[in-house]
Write a protein that holds these residues in place. Structure first.
Motif, PDB file in Angstrom:
ATOM      1  N   VAL A 180       0.838  -1.205   0.000  1.00 55.86           N
ATOM      2  CA  VAL A 180       0.000   0.000   0.000  1.00 55.86           C
ATOM      3  C   VAL A 180       0.872   1.253   0.000  1.00 55.86           C
ATOM      4  CG1 VAL A 180      -1.646   1.365   1.373  1.00 55.86           C
ATOM      5  CG2 VAL A 180      -2.022  -1.083   1.039  1.00 55.86           C
ATOM      6  N   LEU A 181       1.911   1.271   0.809  1.00 53.45           N
ATOM      7  CA  LEU A 181       2.822   2.420   0.835  1.00 53.45           C
ATOM      8  C   LEU A 181       3.487   2.625  -0.522  1.00 53.45           C
ATOM      9  CD1 LEU A 181       4.485   1.927   4.330  1.00 53.45           C
ATOM     10  CD2 LEU A 181       3.184   3.937   3.596  1.00 53.45           C
ATOM     11  N   HIS A 182       3.871   1.532  -1.154  1.00 46.20           N
ATOM     12  CA  HIS A 182       4.486   1.599  -2.484  1.00 46.20           C
ATOM     13  C   HIS A 182       3.535   2.251  -3.478  1.00 46.20           C
ATOM     14  CE1 HIS A 182       6.911   0.287  -5.901  1.00 46.20           C
ATOM     15  NE2 HIS A 182       5.867  -0.352  -6.408  1.00 46.20           N
ATOM     16  N   GLU A 183       2.266   1.861  -3.434  1.00 49.11           N
ATOM     17  CA  GLU A 183       1.273   2.402  -4.369  1.00 49.11           C
ATOM     18  C   GLU A 183       0.923   3.855  -4.040  1.00 49.11           C
ATOM     19  OE1 GLU A 183       0.499   0.726  -6.977  1.00 49.11           O
ATOM     20  OE2 GLU A 183       1.386  -1.175  -6.350  1.00 49.11           O
ATOM     21  N   LEU A 184       0.734   4.148  -2.764  1.00 50.48           N
ATOM     22  CA  LEU A 184       0.364   5.511  -2.375  1.00 50.48           C
ATOM     23  C   LEU A 184       1.480   6.504  -2.671  1.00 50.48           C
ATOM     24  CD1 LEU A 184      -1.427   4.989   1.076  1.00 50.48           C
ATOM     25  CD2 LEU A 184      -2.487   5.439  -1.154  1.00 50.48           C
ATOM     26  N   GLU A 185       2.706   6.085  -2.459  1.00 46.36           N
ATOM     27  CA  GLU A 185       3.833   6.985  -2.723  1.00 46.36           C
ATOM     28  C   GLU A 185       3.925   7.311  -4.204  1.00 46.36           C
ATOM     29  OE1 GLU A 185       8.155   5.797  -2.151  1.00 46.36           O
ATOM     30  OE2 GLU A 185       7.822   7.106  -0.418  1.00 46.36           O
ATOM     31  N   GLU A 239      -0.485  14.565 -12.866  1.00 49.73           N
ATOM     32  CA  GLU A 239      -1.154  13.428 -13.506  1.00 49.73           C
ATOM     33  C   GLU A 239      -2.463  13.078 -12.796  1.00 49.73           C
ATOM     34  OE1 GLU A 239       1.216   9.966 -14.380  1.00 49.73           O
ATOM     35  OE2 GLU A 239       3.077  11.128 -14.276  1.00 49.73           O
ATOM     36  N   THR A 240      -3.365  12.436 -13.524  1.00 49.33           N
ATOM     37  CA  THR A 240      -4.629  11.991 -12.934  1.00 49.33           C
ATOM     38  C   THR A 240      -4.901  10.502 -13.159  1.00 49.33           C
ATOM     39  OG1 THR A 240      -5.861  12.620 -14.943  1.00 49.33           O
ATOM     40  CG2 THR A 240      -5.684  14.277 -13.167  1.00 49.33           C
ATOM     41  N   TYR A 241      -4.500   9.965 -14.301  1.00 48.94           N
ATOM     42  CA  TYR A 241      -4.872   8.582 -14.638  1.00 48.94           C
ATOM     43  C   TYR A 241      -4.182   7.557 -13.738  1.00 48.94           C
ATOM     44  CZ  TYR A 241      -5.153   4.119 -17.037  1.00 48.94           C
ATOM     45  OH  TYR A 241      -5.337   2.787 -17.312  1.00 48.94           O
ATOM     46  N   LEU A 242      -2.840   7.553 -13.720  1.00 49.81           N
ATOM     47  CA  LEU A 242      -2.138   6.533 -12.941  1.00 49.81           C
ATOM     48  C   LEU A 242      -2.330   6.698 -11.436  1.00 49.81           C
ATOM     49  CD1 LEU A 242       1.138   5.895 -14.974  1.00 49.81           C
ATOM     50  CD2 LEU A 242      -0.790   4.346 -14.605  1.00 49.81           C
ATOM     51  N   PRO A 243      -2.440   7.914 -10.900  1.00 45.51           N
ATOM     52  CA  PRO A 243      -2.773   8.003  -9.475  1.00 45.51           C
ATOM     53  C   PRO A 243      -4.091   7.301  -9.130  1.00 45.51           C
ATOM     54  CG  PRO A 243      -1.917  10.098 -10.221  1.00 45.51           C
ATOM     55  CD  PRO A 243      -2.066   9.236 -11.442  1.00 45.51           C
ATOM     56  N   ARG A 244      -5.084   7.430 -10.012  1.00 43.04           N
ATOM     57  CA  ARG A 244      -6.353   6.740  -9.766  1.00 43.04           C
ATOM     58  C   ARG A 244      -6.164   5.228  -9.825  1.00 43.04           C
ATOM     59  NH1 ARG A 244      -9.786   4.451 -13.039  1.00 43.04           N
ATOM     60  NH2 ARG A 244      -8.951   5.454 -14.916  1.00 43.04           N
ATOM     61  N   VAL A 245      -5.381   4.751 -10.779  1.00 44.91           N
ATOM     62  CA  VAL A 245      -5.115   3.316 -10.891  1.00 44.91           C
ATOM     63  C   VAL A 245      -4.440   2.791  -9.621  1.00 44.91           C
ATOM     64  CG1 VAL A 245      -3.758   1.586 -12.139  1.00 44.91           C
ATOM     65  CG2 VAL A 245      -5.008   3.342 -13.411  1.00 44.91           C
ATOM     66  N   ARG A 246      -3.477   3.549  -9.118  1.00 39.74           N
ATOM     67  CA  ARG A 246      -2.784   3.138  -7.895  1.00 39.74           C
ATOM     68  C   ARG A 246      -3.749   3.078  -6.711  1.00 39.74           C
ATOM     69  NH1 ARG A 246       0.298   2.047 -11.609  1.00 39.74           N
ATOM     70  NH2 ARG A 246       2.271   3.138 -11.975  1.00 39.74           N
ATOM     71  N   LEU A 247      -4.625   4.059  -6.617  1.00 41.43           N
ATOM     72  CA  LEU A 247      -5.586   4.093  -5.516  1.00 41.43           C
ATOM     73  C   LEU A 247      -6.597   2.949  -5.624  1.00 41.43           C
ATOM     74  CD1 LEU A 247      -6.107   7.932  -5.317  1.00 41.43           C
ATOM     75  CD2 LEU A 247      -5.373   6.483  -3.414  1.00 41.43           C
ATOM     76  N   GLU A 248      -6.974   2.599  -6.842  1.00 42.12           N
ATOM     77  CA  GLU A 248      -7.894   1.468  -7.015  1.00 42.12           C
ATOM     78  C   GLU A 248      -7.236   0.168  -6.587  1.00 42.12           C
ATOM     79  OE1 GLU A 248      -9.051   1.826 -11.082  1.00 42.12           O
ATOM     80  OE2 GLU A 248     -10.603   3.322 -10.662  1.00 42.12           O
ATOM     81  N   ARG A 249      -5.950   0.030  -6.830  1.00 42.13           N
ATOM     82  CA  ARG A 249      -5.246  -1.157  -6.338  1.00 42.13           C
ATOM     83  C   ARG A 249      -5.226  -1.160  -4.814  1.00 42.13           C
ATOM     84  NH1 ARG A 249       0.414  -2.357  -8.933  1.00 42.13           N
ATOM     85  NH2 ARG A 249      -0.989  -3.109 -10.577  1.00 42.13           N
ATOM     86  N   CYS A 250      -4.981  -0.001  -4.212  1.00 47.00           N
ATOM     87  CA  CYS A 250      -5.001   0.089  -2.748  1.00 47.00           C
ATOM     88  C   CYS A 250      -6.360  -0.333  -2.208  1.00 47.00           C
ATOM     89  CB  CYS A 250      -4.673   1.516  -2.295  1.00 47.00           C
ATOM     90  SG  CYS A 250      -2.938   1.977  -2.507  1.00 47.00           S
ATOM     91  N   LEU A 251      -7.424   0.077  -2.880  1.00 44.76           N
ATOM     92  CA  LEU A 251      -8.765  -0.291  -2.443  1.00 44.76           C
ATOM     93  C   LEU A 251      -8.943  -1.809  -2.458  1.00 44.76           C
ATOM     94  CD1 LEU A 251     -11.644   0.456  -1.619  1.00 44.76           C
ATOM     95  CD2 LEU A 251     -12.183   0.736  -4.058  1.00 44.76           C
ATOM     96  N   SER A 252      -8.455  -2.462  -3.491  1.00 39.38           N
ATOM     97  CA  SER A 252      -8.547  -3.925  -3.554  1.00 39.38           C
ATOM     98  C   SER A 252      -7.782  -4.566  -2.399  1.00 39.38           C
ATOM     99  CB  SER A 252      -8.007  -4.429  -4.897  1.00 39.38           C
ATOM    100  OG  SER A 252      -8.820  -4.007  -5.968  1.00 39.38           O
ATOM    101  N   ILE A 253      -6.610  -4.030  -2.095  1.00 40.17           N
ATOM    102  CA  ILE A 253      -5.819  -4.554  -0.977  1.00 40.17           C
ATOM    103  C   ILE A 253      -6.552  -4.339   0.334  1.00 40.17           C
ATOM    104  CG2 ILE A 253      -3.673  -4.274   0.324  1.00 40.17           C
ATOM    105  CD1 ILE A 253      -2.373  -3.379  -2.358  1.00 40.17           C
ATOM    106  N   GLU A 254      -7.139  -3.166   0.485  1.00 37.98           N
ATOM    107  CA  GLU A 254      -7.816  -2.837   1.743  1.00 37.98           C
ATOM    108  C   GLU A 254      -9.042  -3.718   1.973  1.00 37.98           C
ATOM    109  OE1 GLU A 254      -6.008   1.644   1.471  1.00 37.98           O
ATOM    110  OE2 GLU A 254      -8.034   1.231   0.733  1.00 37.98           O
ATOM    111  N   ARG A 255      -9.681  -4.126   0.908  1.00 38.94           N
ATOM    112  CA  ARG A 255     -10.780  -5.082   1.055  1.00 38.94           C
ATOM    113  C   ARG A 255     -10.259  -6.423   1.567  1.00 38.94           C
ATOM    114  NH1 ARG A 255     -13.472  -3.313  -4.700  1.00 38.94           N
ATOM    115  NH2 ARG A 255     -14.848  -1.657  -3.885  1.00 38.94           N
ATOM    116  N   TRP A 296     -12.869  14.190 -11.138  1.00 40.00           N
ATOM    117  CA  TRP A 296     -13.891  13.665 -10.251  1.00 40.00           C
ATOM    118  C   TRP A 296     -13.618  12.209  -9.896  1.00 40.00           C
ATOM    119  CZ3 TRP A 296     -17.313  15.026  -6.867  1.00 40.00           C
ATOM    120  CH2 TRP A 296     -18.274  14.110  -6.447  1.00 40.00           C
ATOM    121  N   ASP A 297     -13.246  11.406 -10.880  1.00 46.53           N
ATOM    122  CA  ASP A 297     -12.944   9.993 -10.625  1.00 46.53           C
ATOM    123  C   ASP A 297     -11.787   9.850  -9.646  1.00 46.53           C
ATOM    124  OD1 ASP A 297     -14.959   9.266 -12.341  1.00 46.53           O
ATOM    125  OD2 ASP A 297     -13.629   8.817 -14.028  1.00 46.53           O
ATOM    126  N   LEU A 298     -10.811  10.718  -9.744  1.00 43.91           N
ATOM    127  CA  LEU A 298      -9.677  10.678  -8.832  1.00 43.91           C
ATOM    128  C   LEU A 298     -10.114  11.031  -7.412  1.00 43.91           C
ATOM    129  CD1 LEU A 298      -6.676  10.343  -8.309  1.00 43.91           C
ATOM    130  CD2 LEU A 298      -6.327  12.691  -9.124  1.00 43.91           C
TER     131      LEU A 298
END
Length: 273
Positions: free
Chosen positions: A68-73, A83-99, A211-213
């Motif tokens: 999670v730290l790797h993705e958030l950083e 940027e907007t696209y890859l930050p959102r992708v990273r956050l979506e991965r974090c969400l999957s991990i958090e679940r 907005w998606d971000l």
């Protein structure tokens, strides 16, 4: 074919197929499994059956925290660049991990309070309060607590240095505001930020990526809060109202943190829409 030539052919076949493309890096070597699987060392004597479960779960948590730290950083750094696209992708991965983190509590809940009591005294004064990576995630996400370093003196020098760095460097929220500024939105004070976010929310065809971000950040915030809430219920199921092994108020302390938010302005936005 002679026995000698057959043996030679067999030897060549083995060499060519030892690993991918003849490589000699094994699955166990690549994952450092010998060290990883030797890291679960119960303290109880005689051994308590469920202590291995307890150790394994918390070590797995720390591995997920590292990712999670790797993705958030990376998300933070890319936001700082606008940027907007890859930050959102990273956050979506974090969400999957958090679940997954929330779901893992179900495994701990298979342990009865009686079985936990067989080894709980061995934990003191260790406590989840001491997880430096957990605090790093909170600090990096935007919930910086400078008093933590004063209240907890059991940090290693490396852990203290990492937490001090997280407190000093831009958070994900600060990077998000920097990104909004690069896109022409006013973010100097709370009222400007609310107006900017309202403008984004009212024109999603034009500002869809922004907005998606914002929604991905809110989902990260919500998931972390759900993990806190699930953790409270697990702790109360195991120890009731007893103090934590690290000396905290136990369930009462954990419950006091459930309402914390990384991005209160994104939550407040809902009341202004």
């Amino acid at each position: 074919m002679t026995n000698e030539s057959a043996g030679s052919a067999a030897g060549n076949w083995t060499d060519a197929h030892f690993g991918e493309q003849g490589g000699r890096l094994t699955y166990g070597d690549y994952l450092r499994l010998s060290g990883l699987l030797d890291a679960q060392v119960p303290e109880s004597s005689p051994p308590a059956h469920d202590e291995l479960l307890f150790i394994t779960i918390h070590q797995v948590y720390e591995l997920w925290f590292k990712l999670v730290l790797h993705e958030l950083e990376n998300a933070r750094d890319r936001l700082l660049d606008g940027e907007t696209y890859l930050p959102r992708v990273r956050l979506e991965r974090c969400l999957s991990i958090e679940r997954v983190l929330v779901g893992q509590v179900d495994v701990i809940d298979t342990m009865t309070p009686q079985d936990f009591l067989r080894f709980r005294n061995k934990l003191s004064p260790a406590s989840g309060f001491q997880s430096a990576q957990f605090r790093e995630i909170e600090f990096l996400s935007g919930l910086k607590d400078h008093t933590y370093l004063q209240r907890f003196r059991g940090l290693s020098e490396l852990e203290r240095a990492r937490l001090e760095r997280r407190l000093a460097e831009p958070s994900l929220w600060e990077a998000f505001l920097t990104m909004l500024g690069k896109h022409g939105f006013a973010v100097d004070d709370a009222e400007q930020r609310v107006e900017s976010l309202l403008a984004i929310s009212r024109d999603r065809e034009r500002y869809g990526p922004l907005w998606d971000l914002a929604e991905a950040m809110l989902a990260h915030d919500q998931a972390w809060s759900l993990w806190r809430a699930r953790h409270v219920l697990m702790a109360e199921r195991q120890i009731g109202t007893k103090a934590g092994t690290g000396g905290s108020a136990g369930g009462a302390y954990l419950r006091s943190r459930v309402e914390l938010r990384f991005y209160p302005e994104l939550w407040e936005l809902r009341s202004r829409m």
